[in-house]
Design an enzyme around this catalytic site. Sequence first.
Site, PDB file in Angstrom:
ATOM      1  N   HIS A  70      12.584 -10.042  -1.954  1.00 45.15           N
ATOM      2  CA  HIS A  70      11.332 -10.194  -1.213  1.00 45.15           C
ATOM      3  C   HIS A  70      11.489  -9.373   0.056  1.00 45.15           C
ATOM      4  O   HIS A  70      12.452  -9.574   0.808  1.00 45.15           O
ATOM      5  CB  HIS A  70      11.063 -11.663  -0.876  1.00 45.15           C
ATOM      6  CG  HIS A  70       9.771 -11.860  -0.160  1.00 45.15           C
ATOM      7  ND1 HIS A  70       9.530 -12.968   0.634  1.00 45.15           N
ATOM      8  CD2 HIS A  70       8.651 -11.103  -0.086  1.00 45.15           C
ATOM      9  CE1 HIS A  70       8.321 -12.876   1.140  1.00 45.15           C
ATOM     10  NE2 HIS A  70       7.769 -11.757   0.719  1.00 45.15           N
ATOM     11  N   ASP A  71      10.577  -8.452   0.308  1.00 39.30           N
ATOM     12  CA  ASP A  71      10.760  -7.527   1.426  1.00 39.30           C
ATOM     13  C   ASP A  71      10.993  -8.239   2.753  1.00 39.30           C
ATOM     14  O   ASP A  71      11.756  -7.771   3.602  1.00 39.30           O
ATOM     15  CB  ASP A  71       9.612  -6.517   1.519  1.00 39.30           C
ATOM     16  CG  ASP A  71       8.226  -7.154   1.529  1.00 39.30           C
ATOM     17  OD1 ASP A  71       8.107  -8.387   1.646  1.00 39.30           O
ATOM     18  OD2 ASP A  71       7.239  -6.390   1.388  1.00 39.30           O
ATOM     19  N   THR A  72      10.367  -9.399   2.928  1.00 34.30           N
ATOM     20  CA  THR A  72      10.581 -10.131   4.177  1.00 34.30           C
ATOM     21  C   THR A  72      12.001 -10.666   4.269  1.00 34.30           C
ATOM     22  O   THR A  72      12.581 -10.734   5.361  1.00 34.30           O
ATOM     23  CB  THR A  72       9.580 -11.285   4.306  1.00 34.30           C
ATOM     24  OG1 THR A  72       8.266 -10.790   4.075  1.00 34.30           O
ATOM     25  CG2 THR A  72       9.633 -11.903   5.695  1.00 34.30           C
TER      26      THR A  72
ATOM     27  N   THR B 188       1.488  -5.193   6.961  1.00 31.84           N
ATOM     28  CA  THR B 188       0.189  -5.606   6.425  1.00 31.84           C
ATOM     29  C   THR B 188      -0.035  -7.086   6.695  1.00 31.84           C
ATOM     30  O   THR B 188      -1.110  -7.522   7.097  1.00 31.84           O
ATOM     31  CB  THR B 188       0.127  -5.317   4.912  1.00 31.84           C
ATOM     32  OG1 THR B 188       0.300  -3.913   4.711  1.00 31.84           O
ATOM     33  CG2 THR B 188      -1.205  -5.740   4.329  1.00 31.84           C
TER      34      THR B 188
ATOM     35  N   SER C 170       0.805  -1.218   0.000  1.00 29.35           N
ATOM     36  CA  SER C 170       0.000   0.000   0.000  1.00 29.35           C
ATOM     37  C   SER C 170       0.840   1.270   0.000  1.00 29.35           C
ATOM     38  O   SER C 170       0.289   2.364  -0.108  1.00 29.35           O
ATOM     39  CB  SER C 170      -0.941   0.016   1.216  1.00 29.35           C
ATOM     40  OG  SER C 170      -0.202  -0.063   2.422  1.00 29.35           O
ATOM     41  N   SER C 171       2.151   1.129   0.134  1.00 26.74           N
ATOM     42  CA  SER C 171       3.014   2.309   0.128  1.00 26.74           C
ATOM     43  C   SER C 171       4.406   1.923  -0.339  1.00 26.74           C
ATOM     44  O   SER C 171       4.758   0.742  -0.408  1.00 26.74           O
ATOM     45  CB  SER C 171       3.088   2.938   1.530  1.00 26.74           C
ATOM     46  OG  SER C 171       3.742   2.061   2.432  1.00 26.74           O
ATOM     47  N   GLY C 172       5.183   2.935  -0.651  1.00 27.63           N
ATOM     48  CA  GLY C 172       6.568   2.715  -1.047  1.00 27.63           C
ATOM     49  C   GLY C 172       7.429   3.840  -0.519  1.00 27.63           C
ATOM     50  O   GLY C 172       6.935   4.893  -0.105  1.00 27.63           O
ATOM     51  N   ARG C 173       8.734   3.634  -0.526  1.00 29.50           N
ATOM     52  CA  ARG C 173       9.641   4.674  -0.045  1.00 29.50           C
ATOM     53  C   ARG C 173      11.024   4.475  -0.640  1.00 29.50           C
ATOM     54  O   ARG C 173      11.395   3.366  -1.046  1.00 29.50           O
ATOM     55  CB  ARG C 173       9.727   4.656   1.477  1.00 29.50           C
ATOM     56  CG  ARG C 173      10.200   3.323   2.006  1.00 29.50           C
ATOM     57  CD  ARG C 173       9.912   3.179   3.469  1.00 29.50           C
ATOM     58  NE  ARG C 173      10.141   1.808   3.892  1.00 29.50           N
ATOM     59  CZ  ARG C 173      10.564   1.480   5.109  1.00 29.50           C
ATOM     60  NH1 ARG C 173      10.809   2.414   5.987  1.00 29.50           N
ATOM     61  NH2 ARG C 173      10.740   0.226   5.431  1.00 29.50           N
TER      62      ARG C 173
ATOM     63  N   ASN D  14       2.432 -17.256   7.320  1.00 32.43           N
ATOM     64  CA  ASN D  14       1.765 -15.951   7.212  1.00 32.43           C
ATOM     65  C   ASN D  14       0.616 -15.858   8.205  1.00 32.43           C
ATOM     66  O   ASN D  14      -0.184 -16.788   8.326  1.00 32.43           O
ATOM     67  CB  ASN D  14       1.186 -15.764   5.805  1.00 32.43           C
ATOM     68  CG  ASN D  14       2.239 -15.509   4.760  1.00 32.43           C
ATOM     69  OD1 ASN D  14       3.402 -15.814   4.956  1.00 32.43           O
ATOM     70  ND2 ASN D  14       1.831 -14.955   3.641  1.00 32.43           N
TER      71      ASN D  14
END
Length: 464
Positions: free
Chosen positions: A229-231, A253, A11-14, A290
């Site tokens: 993968h962000d995780t 999330t 839902s967001s990025g940076r 998860n």
Amino acid sequence: MLHAAIDLGGSSGRVTVGELVNEKIVLTELHRFKHEPIQSNDGLFWDWQFILDQIKIGLNKACEMGQVETLGVDSWAVDYGLLDAKGELLAPPHCYRDGRTDGVMAKLKNELGVDYIYGKTGIQFIFFNTMYQLFVEKNSSIYGRADKFLMVPDLINYLLCGSISTEITNASTTQLLNVHTQDWDWELIEKLGIKKSLFAKINKPGEQVGQVVGHGKLDSIKVISVGSHDTASAVAGAPLGEDGLTAYISSGTWSLVGLELTKPVTDKKAMEFNITNEMGVADRIRFIKNVAGMWLLEESLDYWASKGEHYTAAELAKAAAELPKAAVIDANDPIFEKPGAMPERIAMLCEKSNQIVPQSPAAYARCIFDSLADAYVKVLAQLQSAAGVKINAINIVGGGSANRLLNQLTADATGVPVYAGPSEATVLGSILVQMQSVGLINSLAQGRSIIKNSITQVVFTPKK
């Protein structure tokens, strides 16, 4: 020298830069943006051009700060884009919450066998895995023209530097990578009837895949394959010990609850618990399940906002801390898989289990937090049983690590101390790998030691 981390969430990025100063990693966030998928007649798609434009805004800001030596991209898992033979993107990437895979997982489990799929891939069965998306993609109008498929971070790398390859941590989430050979499972791919030519070569975190070209002052920045993968980046950025006895929860999330192992576990017990074996940085295995995570609260906030009631997560967490424990529901119930009216679904489960329905947003928040802590206990018991270990601590990282109430509830429910932070674990993990690629850091262990020296963790001890 600056190192830029592009971190994309659902839902967001940076865009954040980091540098090594006095044996500490110092971060500066330069650009943050919100994004959401777009529904069309053809399905649910990511707002792709907007995301790319925002990334470039952030990288240009980084260049204004000083010389950017490297960049790395991480994102959510499973989603991808298709390129044609000329290297053109055929369509924006589908969002994993699109309904096109409904019923496909059950069909393929039945046709190929659960033991067969899990024994090869070691991946948790979730309806939106890439395996099911590509299977239905065969019927799409663009599949015949597709030459390569690239996961979201690899697609961004390609658009920046022209390199076509797939980073292993995100590749492992596809349910098409053989966790034992660490290569695409060609036999499984053939059984699914997916074109083998779509699959690019595998790379690992720390490899330089190219240099930015064709983007003005961004040109010549080294593009480093991080834990895409962000995780994977979040776990790399968690200051875990080398003994493997600290569990981690990447809280956002989704809540990704896991252990760090040196080898995959794909036996019957792990399969029955539906535990995933995803590749991590430095060839570690992320042994994970998860849990719904802050998705329940985020969707509830949207629901109340649609009715003219506006709250923040922080406000509700503070109010919920003043309330006693009440209803506890199954946070992993399939009813929560799709976006929508979460409070109504929570109320339905409360009524179904003869529990009192929450009567205020704060009460719903308290129910969500208690239910997440309860889910953590159950998942951690499964992970420890399957891996044959007994944990002595939990490290919660990511944005959810700032939720003091949930941290304390987790310590109380599990009976072990909870270490909260770093909240920026994903960015730190990305920058750690980038720094290692250019020789500033020698190993994952050394990088984690530097991260521990760079932050202040808050410890929550179990209350009797």
